[in-house]
Design an enzyme around this catalytic site. Structure first.
Site, mmCIF file in Angstrom:
data_model
loop_
_atom_site.group_PDB
_atom_site.id
_atom_site.type_symbol
_atom_site.label_atom_id
_atom_site.label_comp_id
_atom_site.label_asym_id
_atom_site.label_seq_id
_atom_site.Cartn_x
_atom_site.Cartn_y
_atom_site.Cartn_z
ATOM 1 N N GLU A 55 -35.152 -33.530 50.897
ATOM 2 C CA GLU A 55 -34.845 -33.306 49.490
ATOM 3 C C GLU A 55 -33.328 -33.277 49.328
ATOM 4 O OE1 GLU A 55 -34.857 -29.392 47.750
ATOM 5 O OE2 GLU A 55 -33.135 -29.651 49.063
ATOM 6 N N CYS A 98 -40.538 -29.654 50.679
ATOM 7 C CA CYS A 98 -40.497 -29.369 52.116
ATOM 8 C C CYS A 98 -41.563 -30.096 52.921
ATOM 9 C CB CYS A 98 -40.607 -27.872 52.351
ATOM 10 S SG CYS A 98 -39.259 -26.955 51.604
ATOM 11 N N THR A 117 -44.278 -19.130 42.894
ATOM 12 C CA THR A 117 -43.992 -19.565 44.261
ATOM 13 C C THR A 117 -44.978 -19.041 45.303
ATOM 14 O OG1 THR A 117 -42.433 -17.760 44.559
ATOM 15 C CG2 THR A 117 -41.528 -19.857 43.851
ATOM 16 N N HIS A 136 -45.727 -24.040 57.183
ATOM 17 C CA HIS A 136 -44.394 -24.128 56.585
ATOM 18 C C HIS A 136 -43.795 -22.724 56.480
ATOM 19 C CE1 HIS A 136 -41.003 -25.034 54.192
ATOM 20 N NE2 HIS A 136 -41.462 -24.443 53.109
ATOM 21 N N LYS A 186 -42.085 -14.196 55.972
ATOM 22 C CA LYS A 186 -43.260 -13.431 55.567
ATOM 23 C C LYS A 186 -44.486 -14.306 55.273
ATOM 24 C CE LYS A 186 -41.497 -9.316 55.524
ATOM 25 N NZ LYS A 186 -42.025 -8.155 56.212
ATOM 26 N N ARG A 203 -48.340 -14.067 56.783
ATOM 27 C CA ARG A 203 -49.446 -13.614 55.937
ATOM 28 C C ARG A 203 -50.555 -14.660 55.834
ATOM 29 N NH1 ARG A 203 -48.885 -12.541 49.720
ATOM 30 N NH2 ARG A 203 -46.754 -11.973 50.288
ATOM 31 N N SER A 229 -43.235 -27.897 47.613
ATOM 32 C CA SER A 229 -43.363 -27.428 46.234
ATOM 33 C C SER A 229 -43.663 -28.581 45.302
ATOM 34 C CB SER A 229 -42.082 -26.730 45.799
ATOM 35 O OG SER A 229 -41.952 -25.525 46.492
#
Ligand SMILES: [Zn+2]
Lengths: 345, 130
Positions: free
Chosen positions: A80, A112, A201, A234, A239, A243, A296
């Site tokens: 990008e 990404c 997001t 990714h 975090k 998760r 995204s």
């Protein structure tokens, strides 16, 4: 069977710590490190960009198997942060790699996940017999606006893969993509920094796409999380991948090796791929790996990968974790200069 | 500026020289004819290798405007493994420099013709960590 013939990575040597950025903006570094799960990130030198990073990681991939430029018939560069809006990065990369000019090339963009999109294109072209070997690169020198939370994570790096069907070190058993129209993150043409949709997001973007693609590819291959030696997702921060892995039923042991984001930040198109290469650095024949990227906008590409016997004799000396250790810290002033955040007269 | 750079692009992107098969001399920058053998020269391209040794260097403090962000920058003479000596920018801090140090070729940006112009790329050297 189509697979990966070789891989290479590049991580610029400069790092900036979260403390150094937080100091400038008057924020508490401990709460940022705790909230983001990032301690420091990579920063490109003044003479490095997506083109140079792409060339460096691709050269490593080709050198490891003594592959000539003439043996590559396609080059895809996913990023990008292509330096030109019009003039493909892949043309410069192809010339620098001395690839015989009869090659297919394109620059890919999908936030990404443009790097994994290139891998999928190469798989299809190798499988159809259009090409013998293709080069797929994910590379970025991403930027966040000064003072934006993205400034703590947006980093630089690259990963390159030679995709072919002879002497593969891993076989790519299956791949699928999940794509929807989700406004979680974007950058309009001509704007220097991206914008993000706050609450968009997390759940509706990253978690939904990564989980759906991962669950679906496991389901259609009759596999469960415990059938995998490793998984890599990714890493926009430290975090989210932890998760999503836990939600899907993967243990921390399965994702630890690929969790590079804490020390280099989010390298965008290279993020899940550098983590994947860190896994390949230590993988053994028979290991099964789940790789799921996220871009995204939004979409995820998932891959099921199985390591072959060929990995035993493959040159893995320059490991990703070694490259992460090779670093030099810079202060915010130097960072602002290198990332051209200073307006010159 | 652009056409002349473009014509020599492959020699800037990779360390390629020319070898005279008649006398064995290797030239960089590449030559179409061997000045020693003249009409007898027989020229082929050779890969000069990407590792070398720093013979000497100078640190440029009085940089032109386009090199302002890289100031001070380093220009060095590098003896490649093939024996050929090349002049190149060394991308590192002056404090890292040591005569005789091992260096390796990397692909970097040379500069650009302003914000809307062409970007120039080519070979530079960095200290070799291994
Ligand atoms: Zn001669």
């Amino acid at each position: 069977m189509v697979g990966i013939v070789s891989y290479g990575t590049y991580i610029p040597r400069y790092r900036i710590k979260v403390e150094e950025i937080a100091k400038i903006w008057g924020e508490d570094p401990e709460s940022i490190k705790g909230g983001l799960g990032i301690y420091e990130k990579s920063v490109p030198d003044i003479d490095e960009d997506t083109v140079t990073i792409s060339v460096e990681c691709a050269r490593e991939a080709m050198k490891r198997v003594s592959l000539n430029g003439s043996e590559i018939q396609a080059v895809f560069v996913g990023s990008e942060s292509h330096p030109y809006a019009v003039k493909p990065t892949a043309t410069i990369v192809g010339e620098a790699l001395s690839i015989d000019s009869f090659f297919h090339s394109a620059d890919l963009e999908f936030a990404c996940k443009a790097g994994t999109a290139g891998i999928q294109n190469c798989i299809a072209m190798v499988e159809s017999g259009m090409i013998r070997n293709g080069l797929a690169i994910g590379s970025d020198t991403s930027q966040g606006a000064p003072g934006d939370p993205l400034e703590y994570s947006a980093a630089a790096g690259g990963a390159a893969f030679v995709i072919g069907s002879e002497n593969v070190i891993v076989e790519i058993k299956d791949t699928l993509s999940f794509t929807t129209d989700t406004p979680d993150f974007w950058r309009r043409e001509g704007q220097p920094y991206p914008s993000h949709g706050g609450r968009f997001t997390g759940e509706p973007a990253y978690f939904r796409h990564v989980s759906t693609a991962s669950i679906e590819i496991m389901k259609r291959n009759d596999l469960e999380p415990e059938d995998f030696s490793y998984a890599v997702f990714h890493m926009p921060n430290g975090k989210f991948p932890v998760r999503v892995a836990r939600n899907l039923g993967f243990s921390s042991k399965q994702i630890e090796q690929g969790l590079v984001v804490r020390y280099i930040g989010n390298t965008y198109s290279a993020s899940s791929l550098i983590g994947f290469c860190a896994i390949l650095d230590v993988a053994k024949p028979g290991d099964r790996i789940l790789l799921t990227s996220f871009g995204s906008g939004a979409g995820s590409d998932a891959f099921i990968i199985e390591v072959t016997e060929n990995i035993e004799s493959y040159d893995r000396n320059q490991s990703v974790w070694k490259k992460i250790e090779r670093k030099e810290y810079i202060d915010y002033g130097m960072y602002a200069k290198l990332r051209r955040k200073i307006r010159m007269g | 500026m652009i056409p002349s750079f473009w014509r020599k692009i492959r020699y800037r992107y990779n360390l390629t020289g020319t070898k005279c098969e008649n006398c064995g001399r290797i030239y960089h920058p590449p030559r179409n004819i061997c000045p020693e053998c003249r009409r007898k020269s027989s020229i082929t391209e050779v890969d000069l290798g990407d590792r070398g040794e720093l013979l000497t260097y100078s640190i440029v403090h009085d940089a032109p405007e386009s090199f302002k962000l890289q100031r001070p920058y380093v220009i060095g003479l590098i003896k490649l493994e093939s024996g050929v000596v090349v002049t190149s920018q060394i991308s590192c801090k002056p404090s890292e420099l040591r005569i005789g140090m091992k260096v390796k070729a990397v692909f970097r940006k040379y500069g650009e013709d302003g914000e809307d112009g062409i970007i120039y790329y080519g070979t530079k050297f960095v200290p070799c960590e291994e």
